[in-house]
Design a protein around this motif. Structure first.
Motif, short mmCIF file in Angstrom:
data_model
loop_
_atom_site.label_atom_id
_atom_site.label_comp_id
_atom_site.label_asym_id
_atom_site.label_seq_id
_atom_site.Cartn_x
_atom_site.Cartn_y
_atom_site.Cartn_z
N ASP A 4 2.72 -5.84 0.20
CA ASP A 4 1.80 -5.92 -0.92
C ASP A 4 2.54 -6.01 -2.24
O ASP A 4 2.16 -6.75 -3.15
CB ASP A 4 0.88 -4.70 -0.94
CG ASP A 4 -0.13 -4.73 0.21
OD1 ASP A 4 -0.30 -5.82 0.78
OD2 ASP A 4 -0.71 -3.68 0.52
N ASP A 7 3.63 -9.45 -2.93
CA ASP A 7 2.57 -10.46 -2.94
C ASP A 7 2.13 -10.69 -4.38
O ASP A 7 1.54 -9.80 -5.00
CB ASP A 7 1.39 -9.97 -2.09
CG ASP A 7 0.32 -11.04 -1.92
OD1 ASP A 7 0.38 -12.05 -2.66
OD2 ASP A 7 -0.56 -10.86 -1.07
N GLU A 10 -1.53 -9.79 -5.30
CA GLU A 10 -2.05 -8.44 -5.20
C GLU A 10 -2.55 -7.91 -6.54
O GLU A 10 -3.53 -7.16 -6.61
CB GLU A 10 -0.99 -7.50 -4.63
CG GLU A 10 -1.51 -6.12 -4.26
CD GLU A 10 -2.61 -6.17 -3.20
OE1 GLU A 10 -3.41 -5.21 -3.14
OE2 GLU A 10 -2.68 -7.17 -2.44
N THR A 11 -1.90 -8.32 -7.63
CA THR A 11 -2.36 -7.89 -8.96
C THR A 11 -3.76 -8.41 -9.23
O THR A 11 -4.61 -7.71 -9.80
CB THR A 11 -1.40 -8.41 -10.05
OG1 THR A 11 -0.10 -7.88 -9.80
CG2 THR A 11 -1.86 -7.97 -11.43
N ARG A 13 -5.99 -9.15 -6.91
CA ARG A 13 -6.90 -8.40 -6.04
C ARG A 13 -7.25 -7.05 -6.66
O ARG A 13 -8.41 -6.61 -6.61
CB ARG A 13 -6.27 -8.21 -4.66
CG ARG A 13 -6.03 -9.50 -3.87
CD ARG A 13 -5.62 -9.19 -2.45
NE ARG A 13 -5.24 -10.40 -1.72
CZ ARG A 13 -3.99 -10.81 -1.54
NH1 ARG A 13 -2.97 -10.07 -2.02
NH2 ARG A 13 -3.72 -11.91 -0.88
N ASP A 14 -6.25 -6.39 -7.22
CA ASP A 14 -6.50 -5.09 -7.84
C ASP A 14 -7.49 -5.19 -8.98
O ASP A 14 -8.32 -4.30 -9.19
CB ASP A 14 -5.18 -4.49 -8.35
CG ASP A 14 -4.30 -3.97 -7.22
OD1 ASP A 14 -4.84 -3.74 -6.12
OD2 ASP A 14 -3.09 -3.83 -7.44
N ARG A 17 -11.10 -5.62 -7.32
CA ARG A 17 -11.63 -4.60 -6.42
C ARG A 17 -12.77 -3.75 -7.02
O ARG A 17 -13.71 -3.40 -6.30
CB ARG A 17 -10.50 -3.71 -5.91
CG ARG A 17 -9.70 -4.36 -4.80
CD ARG A 17 -8.74 -3.42 -4.10
NE ARG A 17 -8.14 -4.10 -2.96
CZ ARG A 17 -6.94 -4.67 -2.97
NH1 ARG A 17 -6.19 -4.61 -4.07
NH2 ARG A 17 -6.49 -5.29 -1.91
N ASP A 26 -10.33 -11.85 -0.84
CA ASP A 26 -9.38 -12.93 -0.55
C ASP A 26 -10.04 -14.30 -0.66
O ASP A 26 -9.40 -15.27 -1.10
CB ASP A 26 -8.79 -12.75 0.85
CG ASP A 26 -7.68 -11.71 0.89
OD1 ASP A 26 -7.14 -11.39 -0.19
OD2 ASP A 26 -7.36 -11.21 1.98
#
Length: 221
Positions: A4, A7, A10-11, A13-14, A17, A26
């Protein structure tokens, strides 16, 4: 966790969320990347520098999230197929296109039918793969569309019985194309309903011309 950390997405996605269901993150990230690529491609085609307007992109992306993150919506992430692909399939005259030819549908109607047929097919595969729907639900969905087709056909015959078979077929087709129905109690995009009707027409489960079975057989494969 190490994966993660490495990736680069991932930033993103954070950031999503707090407001996006985990199952959709995703998909929305992937769709956002696709939107950015399409916007860059358009700029290149227009001879402009491939630099996006960050504010405009952010507004469009947020609108996309609002539209596709509703719990009562089966969100479609299938993109509109390339015009050349749509034209090529229409020219090959699969059964559902020939069904439209029988009722003298316009070229615009036929091209839209191909596009929505492809998108609906992609949606079915995508939703089933992600576990968004039970694959067996599609049988009930098809049965409901066939019933709707039958009732609409009766209405058209009662109200427009004096009109030609082609005109009655176009009226039937357009009313079915505008039908709104949920799948597993969740709303679906209009192209999915329209594409599903054309899938049934392609399988000869239903048709638009009153004598479509005989006419398709006479026309050969």
């Amino acid at each position: 966790m190490e994966a993660d950390a490495n990736d680069p997405l991932e930033t993103i996605r954070d950031r999503l969320r707090p407001s996006v269901a985990e199952a959709n993150i995703d998909i929305i990230v992937r769709s956002g990347i696709g939107q950015a690529k399409q916007a860059m491609d358009r700029l290149i085609q227009q001879g402009e520098k491939p630099i996006l307007d960050a504010d405009a992109f952010r507004r469009d992306f947020h609108a996309f999230i609002r539209q596709n993150n509703l719990p009562g919506l089966l969100a479609s992430f299938s993109e509109s197929p390339d015009d050349s692909l749509v034209a090529g399939i229409a020219a090959a005259r699969p059964v559902f296109v020939r069904q439209l030819e029988l009722i003298e549908a316009t070229e615009e109607d036929r091209l839209r039918a191909v596009s929505d047929y492809l998108r609906a097919s992609a949606d079915k595969a995508d939703w089933a793969e992600r576990g968004e729907i039970f694959s067996g639900s599609l049988d009930g969905w098809d049965e409901d569309l066939v019933k709707k087709h039958g009732m609409t056909k009766g209405d058209v015959a009662d109200l427009h019985g004096e009109k030609s078979a082609a005109v009655q077929g176009r009226l039937l087709y357009r009313q079915c194309a505008q039908h709104i129905a949920p799948l597993e109690g969740r709303a679906v995009p209009s192209h999915f309903v329209h594409g599903s009707f054309n899938d049934l027409a392609d399988r000869r489960v239903l048709g638009w011309h009153g004598d479509y079975v005989t006419l398709l057989e006479d026309g050969g494969e």
